[in-house]
Design an enzyme around this catalytic site. Structure first.
Site, PDB file in Angstrom:
ATOM      1  N   GLY A 154     -38.228  98.250  45.991  1.00 34.00           N
ATOM      2  CA  GLY A 154     -37.657  98.638  47.240  1.00 34.00           C
ATOM      3  C   GLY A 154     -36.374  98.083  47.455  1.00 34.00           C
ATOM      4  N   SER A 155     -36.061  97.917  48.750  1.00 34.06           N
ATOM      5  CA  SER A 155     -34.574  97.406  49.105  1.00 34.06           C
ATOM      6  C   SER A 155     -34.554  96.082  48.856  1.00 34.06           C
ATOM      7  CB  SER A 155     -34.786  97.230  50.799  1.00 34.06           C
ATOM      8  OG  SER A 155     -33.843  96.415  51.311  1.00 34.06           O
ATOM      9  N   ASN A 156     -33.209  95.504  48.713  1.00 40.33           N
ATOM     10  CA  ASN A 156     -32.714  94.256  48.449  1.00 40.33           C
ATOM     11  C   ASN A 156     -33.070  93.341  49.475  1.00 40.33           C
ATOM     12  OD1 ASN A 156     -31.825  95.546  46.118  1.00 40.33           O
ATOM     13  ND2 ASN A 156     -29.627  94.841  46.417  1.00 40.33           N
TER      14      ASN A 156
END
Lengths: 139, 424
Positions: free
Chosen positions: A64-66
């Site tokens: 998922g997101s950084n």
């Protein structure tokens, strides 16, 4: 009976004990952990509704997101972070998370942590020696 | 760890506390990864603004917040400059800096954000405020090392033109921006970028929605630490379709690189992409897999709705033209709030082309520099909402009791006029 000990590479030093939360699924970054409560909110995740506070997280990696590390970082600052981290294989998201949470972290094991550790086991993580000892196996 | 003399001097504090702390964290990070040396970073895309995750500090003091949340230091560190050889641009912020009132943001919250942004600007970060930096002048070339706080942007820049970056984390972006270094590890080495999991596509790949769903589905089926390869069965995508596909792929999965045979430069052939190795796994994506993804993303049935957000990732000027053409001369339903998100330089172009007028005259809110997910702001009391982005729908769902619908831009715009979601 002697406790089972896993051997890996210690990457963040220190010693911590806690209840293991083991998932091959990892946890998603954004909307994965509520950084105000430490509760896992990812829908359908085996940990959904459980708190990461004082737990020993055993995860396959990041996804998922950084903004993965920042939620564990914010949880640590808020006093609801994990006690230790175990990543069988390191990646960029988990690597930064280990640095910013600063809790004992072990990776690159000789054994397979997923086949030896189960959610609910009480474990001691030694980030200096690179060991994980199962103190009490969940019945 | 092998450090250059310049890096050793920085670590010894010769260039001040800020650089010393930044390279200290990068060296720690390199040790965690098992990297043996560092490489120079020439571009950094940074998560700037008074973001919600910073509330953990319970402080309004920028220096205190940044010291801990960027540099893990309880000792105050003044973040006043980035490395002079590293070009820095800001990612999305927690609100639209121009039309913040339309997001029901208080004067105080707006002022805090502007105060934060001013400090990043003074340190040398250009305030572009977008998740699509590769369309606003942030273009690392093949083999160039960069950092970015936006997951899909990493997939775009690594895969589409061979630049070298990782997901890292928000903190690591600031470390690299300040000391101009990152661990030479993983995708920063050209030999480590070969494909591992081969996908044959057996579902439609005609529309933007098809690609958004394909990315979401591949992300679900890609194990951690793998590099997916789209090998066959797809229609040729364009950059807008890949923007959506990569955004949704980096939502359900962890890929930082994705080869597309015949499209991306390190994948002229399947054989080249795999680097002489056999595929770890060969996976087909079927209509059933896509139907499963739709079930995960979209509430079943039809019904009234009160909030719609478009523009994740931020819309391109072409996408804004489509929205403007659809809305021109029409009015959105009085019970519906429609948000359309883009980057400020693209909005400037939309102003000149008349698209802004068509969008705003319809009653929609045309916003920049953030999104509902990043701002953690959806209209209070919303009972049903719709998105044309799997990323937005997926991440918004766990935090709301409202129904979440997912469909194409056209589905969403039609619902904005009628106030009703027709169902899939």
């Amino acid at each position: 009976m002697k406790n089972i000990v896993l051997h890996g590479r210690g990457v963040i030093g220190g010693i911590a004990e806690g209840i293991a939360m083991v998932s091959r699924e990892t946890i998603q970054g954004w909307s994965g952990v509520d950084d105000r409560t430490g509760i896992v909110i990812e829908q359908g995740h085996p940990f959904e509704g459980m708190s990461i506070k004082d737990a020993v997280l055993v995860l396959s990696g990041g996804k998922g997101s950084n903004g993965w590390s920042c939620h564990f970082h914010a949880a640590r600052v808020g006093g609801i972070g994990p006690a230790a981290l175990i990543f069988p294989k390191m990646d960029s998201r988990t690597g930064v998370a280990a640095v910013v949470t600063g809790v004992p972290t072990v990776t690159d094991f000789e054994e397979d942590p997923f086949s030896l550790l189960n959610t609910g086991d009480l474990v001691r993580v030694d980030g200096d020696k690179g060991t994980v000892e199962i103190i009490n196996k969940k019945e | 760890m092998k450090l250059t003399d310049a890096e050793k001097r920085m670590l010894d504090g010769e260039q001040g506390l800020l650089k010393q702390k930044a390279i200290e964290k990068v060296v720690q990070y390199a040790n965690v990864l098992g990297a043996e040396e560092l490489c120079k970073v020439t571009k950094a895309h940074l998560f700037c603004g008074s973001h919600p995750y910073l509330r953990a500090m319970n402080s309004d003091d920028f220096d205190e917040v940044v010291s801990e949340m960027h540099f893990c230091s309880s000792r105050k560190i003044i973040f006043d400059r980035v490395d002079h050889e590293c070009y820095c641009q800001s990612d999305v912020g927690p609100m639209c800096p121009m039309n913040w009132q339309k997001m029901r943001v208080s004067e105080e919250e707006h002022a805090r954000n502007m105060g934060y942004l001013k400090r990043y600007l003074d340190a040398g970060v250009q305030l572009v405020g977008t998740c699509i930096p590769y369309l606003t002048g942030f273009i690392p070339l093949m083999g160039e090392h960069y950092v970015s706080s936006e997951s899909h942007a990493v997939l775009m820049m690594n895969s589409l033109w061979g630049a070298c970056g990782h997901a890292d984390g928000l903190e690591a972006g600031f470390w690299s921006a300040v000391c101009g270094r990152t661990p030479l590890w993983g995708l920063h080495k050209m030999d480590n970028r070969k494909g591992t999991h081969v996908f044959h596509i057996e579902c439609p790949t005609e529309t933007l929605l098809d690609w958004d769903l394909l990315g979401y589905t591949i992300g679900r089926k890609t194990p951690t630490h793998s590099v997916p390869v789209l090998a066959s069965g797809f229609q040729r995508p364009d950059i807008v379709k890949l923007k959506s596909a990569f955004a949704s792929m980096a939502t359900t999965g962890g890929p930082e690189m994705c080869h597309i045979v015949g499209i991306t430069p390190e994948a002229r052939t399947l054989k080249e992409t795999l680097g002489g190795n056999a595929a770890v796994e060969i996976i087909g994506i079927t209509m059933d897999d896509i139907a499963e993804s739709i079930d995960m993303l979209c509430e079943k049935g039809s019904g009234t709705l009160d909030f719609i957000s478009l523009g994740c990732p931020h819309y391109t000027i072409d996408q804004l033209a489509q929205v403007a053409n659809f809305l021109k001369g029409k009015k959105i339903h009085p019970e519906v709030e429609l948000q359309v998100w883009t980057a400020s330089p693209i909005r400037e172009t939309a102003d000149r082309c008349g698209y802004t007028k068509s969008i705003e005259d319809s009653g929609a809110n045309f916003l920049t520099s953030s999104c509902p997910l990043t701002s953690e702001k959806v209209p209070p009391g919303s009972r049903a909402m719709a998105f044309d982005s799997a990323k937005q729908a997926h991440y918004i769902k766990p935090g709301t009791s409202a129904k979440v619908f997912y469909g194409s831009m056209e589905d969403c715009l039609a619902s904005a006029l009628s106030g009703y979601w027709e169902g899939r």
